[in-house]
Design a protein around this motif. Structure first.
Motif, PDB file in Angstrom:
ATOM      1  N   GLN A  38       0.812  -1.222   0.000  1.00 20.78           N
ATOM      2  CA  GLN A  38       0.000   0.000   0.000  1.00 20.78           C
ATOM      3  C   GLN A  38       0.845   1.271   0.000  1.00 20.78           C
ATOM      4  OE1 GLN A  38      -2.864  -0.324   3.185  1.00 20.78           O
ATOM      5  NE2 GLN A  38      -3.402  -2.405   2.620  1.00 20.78           N
ATOM      6  N   ASP A 206      -7.691   1.810   8.418  1.00 21.81           N
ATOM      7  CA  ASP A 206      -7.715   1.635   6.965  1.00 21.81           C
ATOM      8  C   ASP A 206      -9.052   1.029   6.560  1.00 21.81           C
ATOM      9  OD1 ASP A 206      -5.030   2.517   6.398  1.00 21.81           O
ATOM     10  OD2 ASP A 206      -4.358   0.685   7.387  1.00 21.81           O
ATOM     11  N   ASP A 208      -9.959  -0.743   4.182  1.00 20.98           N
ATOM     12  CA  ASP A 208      -9.966  -2.135   3.719  1.00 20.98           C
ATOM     13  C   ASP A 208      -9.808  -3.141   4.866  1.00 20.98           C
ATOM     14  OD1 ASP A 208      -7.313  -1.781   4.342  1.00 20.98           O
ATOM     15  OD2 ASP A 208      -6.545  -2.170   2.324  1.00 20.98           O
ATOM     16  N   SER A 209      -9.696  -2.640   6.103  1.00 18.18           N
ATOM     17  CA  SER A 209      -9.653  -3.543   7.263  1.00 18.18           C
ATOM     18  C   SER A 209     -11.047  -3.868   7.786  1.00 18.18           C
ATOM     19  CB  SER A 209      -8.828  -2.911   8.391  1.00 18.18           C
ATOM     20  OG  SER A 209      -7.492  -2.762   8.000  1.00 18.18           O
ATOM     21  N   GLY A 212     -17.039  -4.544   6.047  1.00 21.30           N
ATOM     22  CA  GLY A 212     -17.872  -3.784   5.113  1.00 21.30           C
ATOM     23  C   GLY A 212     -19.268  -4.316   4.896  1.00 21.30           C
ATOM     24  N   ALA A 301      -9.483  -8.035   7.531  1.00 23.13           N
ATOM     25  CA  ALA A 301     -10.908  -7.958   7.210  1.00 23.13           C
ATOM     26  C   ALA A 301     -11.571  -9.337   7.298  1.00 23.13           C
ATOM     27  CB  ALA A 301     -11.102  -7.358   5.821  1.00 23.13           C
ATOM     28  N   THR A 396     -11.587   7.206   9.090  1.00 22.09           N
ATOM     29  CA  THR A 396     -10.745   6.484   8.127  1.00 22.09           C
ATOM     30  C   THR A 396      -9.391   7.177   8.058  1.00 22.09           C
ATOM     31  OG1 THR A 396     -11.534   7.751   6.225  1.00 22.09           O
ATOM     32  CG2 THR A 396     -12.693   5.695   6.742  1.00 22.09           C
TER      33      THR A 396
END
Length: 438
Positions: A38, A206, A208-209, A212, A301, A396
């Motif tokens: 990243q 983050d 993407d952790s 969702g 995640a 975020t």
């Protein structure tokens, strides 16, 4: 720090990151190489041949003095290191860091140096570049230096060697970043002339952790509670949490077949994974407790997606926030707090619809919190899960660091304008503007 570098790239700057070699990080606490994926490819990374002598575990490399009396050897090492810069373990890194900063500046002139601590010896490099080349610098303490964030007391006096270093550094810094309001209040009170330059830049998480999505527990398989983070709390703290877990399982049918998974690093250096905490977790396996070791960023995640509730175990009090609290909120799962009531994490969690509240470290109160979390895990609607995840949106890491970096760039520009006006009044040349950060 990764997001800081990326956001400087996003606003058009050239960025050079100075760090230590990967094998030195591995010797210390271990590393997660998936995090490198990243990092913006335009970020230049300079790795220095620095490592901590005291963490060497190959006894074939020990000299006679260390082999015969390792405790005395470490004591003498700390004294020697502090002669160069007043910081144990890292003081002797000063010269290498200073030389690296100057070499990078000579090759590609820098307009700003951002010193991220710890270690605090990084500040010596910032000072050297300022002293010799007039390069402005900002400081990212995260936690403070002169405040002991665990005990909530002054870490050193203003007239000590450490105090003189902090005063000198902050007298000329463009800005100081800290992670929460209590630490910011400490610095504003300690250095009132510098107060307007103290910025709260929270850790965040983050995106993407986060799993969702809303979560549905599998009651037949049993609820799964989880802790993901560094195991840096005391063994007694861990035992209190596990006693509460046992008590909750004994009185709540929903927890009868539940499990509690702990993930993260335990200890560092030669003591990694070989502490009393490891033994305590092993002894608790009969109570559905399982230690799964560290997890890579790429797994986070997925791990959260299979858990039904979170257990937030934190050290410290009002001066400590932690980074994980933001990530935990973003899961949209019930959260059990296992920390003191007067903790900054409580301020962050306030308003989260699935937080069981701050009850302190009383075993019975924590047991009741585990029971409430189990019932929330079963009864919460998709709408409430979504509301819980939305509560974390403001934190975020990308959005927080975008604002922080732009504010720092604006502050630097304002400082340059002020200096240029002062230089004009003295018929001097102002500092040349540009966009390169180290």
């Amino acid at each position: 720090m990764r997001e800081t570098a990326n956001q400087f790239i996003n606003v058009g700057w050239d960025v050079t990151v100075v760090t230590i070699a990967q094998d030195s990080w591995e010797l210390d606490s271990g590393i997660d190489l998936t995090l490198l994926d990243q990092v913006d490819p335009r970020v230049k990374v300079v790795e220095l041949p620095l490592s901590r002598e005291d963490l060497e575990t190959d006894i074939r490399l020990f000299d006679e003095a260390r082999a015969l009396n390792p405790a005395k050897w470490v004591t003498e090492l700390r004294k020697r290191q502090a002669k160069t810069f007043p910081e144990g373990s890292f003081g002797e890194w000063r010269e290498t860091l200073e030389r690296a900063a100057l070499d990078i500046h000579r090759e590609h002139p820098a307009d700003l140096l951002l010193a991220s601590c710890v270690p605090y010896v990084n500040l010596a490099a910032a000072w050297k570049l300022w002293e010799e080349a007039g390069v402005p610098y900002a400081v990212d303490f995260r936690d403070g230096w002169s405040i002991d964030v665990i005990d909530g007391t002054e870490a050193f006096s203003r007239d000590s060697e450490l105090g003189r270093w902090e005063q000198k550094i902050l007298d000329h810094a463009v800005s100081l970043w800290v992670v929460n309001d209590p630490i910011a209040e400490h610095y504003r009170a300690r250095y009132p002339d510098f107060a307007d330059r103290v910025q709260v830049v929270r850790n965040g998480y983050d995106a993407d952790s986060s799993p969702g999505r809303a979560h549905k527990p599998d009651l037949e398989a049993g609820l799964t509670f989880g802790y993901l983070g560094t195991v840096n709390f005391t063994a007694a703290h861990l035992e209190a949490v596990l006693d509460a877990w046992r008590a909750a399982r004994a009185k709540e049918p929903l927890l009868a077949n539940a499990s509690f998974e702990v993930r993260g690093h335990i200890g560092n250096g030669a003591g990694r994974g070989a502490t009393r905490h490891t033994e305590i977790l092993k002894e608790a396996e009969a109570d559905g407790v399982h230690f799964g070791g560290p997890a890579s960023k790429a797994e986070v995640a997925e791990i959260y997606a299979r858990w039904d509730a979170m257990v937030l175990i934190l050290i410290g009090g009002r001066y400590v926030t932690s980074g994980k609290v933001y990530e935990y909120m973003a899961t949209g799962l019930p959260i059990v707090s296992a920390h003191v009531v007067e903790h900054d994490a409580s301020n962050v969690l306030r308003g989260h619809p699935l937080w069981t509240g701050a009850v302190g470290l009383d075993v019975e109160a924590m047991a009741d919190a585990f029971v409430r979390a189990a019932r929330l895990a079963v009864d919460t609607s998709d709408a409430t899960h979504s509301e819980a995840m939305a509560h974390a949106d403001q934190y975020t890491r990308e959005s927080l660091m975008t604002v922080a970096v732009r504010e720092l760039v604006d502050r630097l520009a304002a400082d340059r304008t002020e200096r240029a006006e002062g230089a004009d009044s003295l018929h001097e040349e102002p500092i040349v503007t540009g966009g390169t950060a180290s």
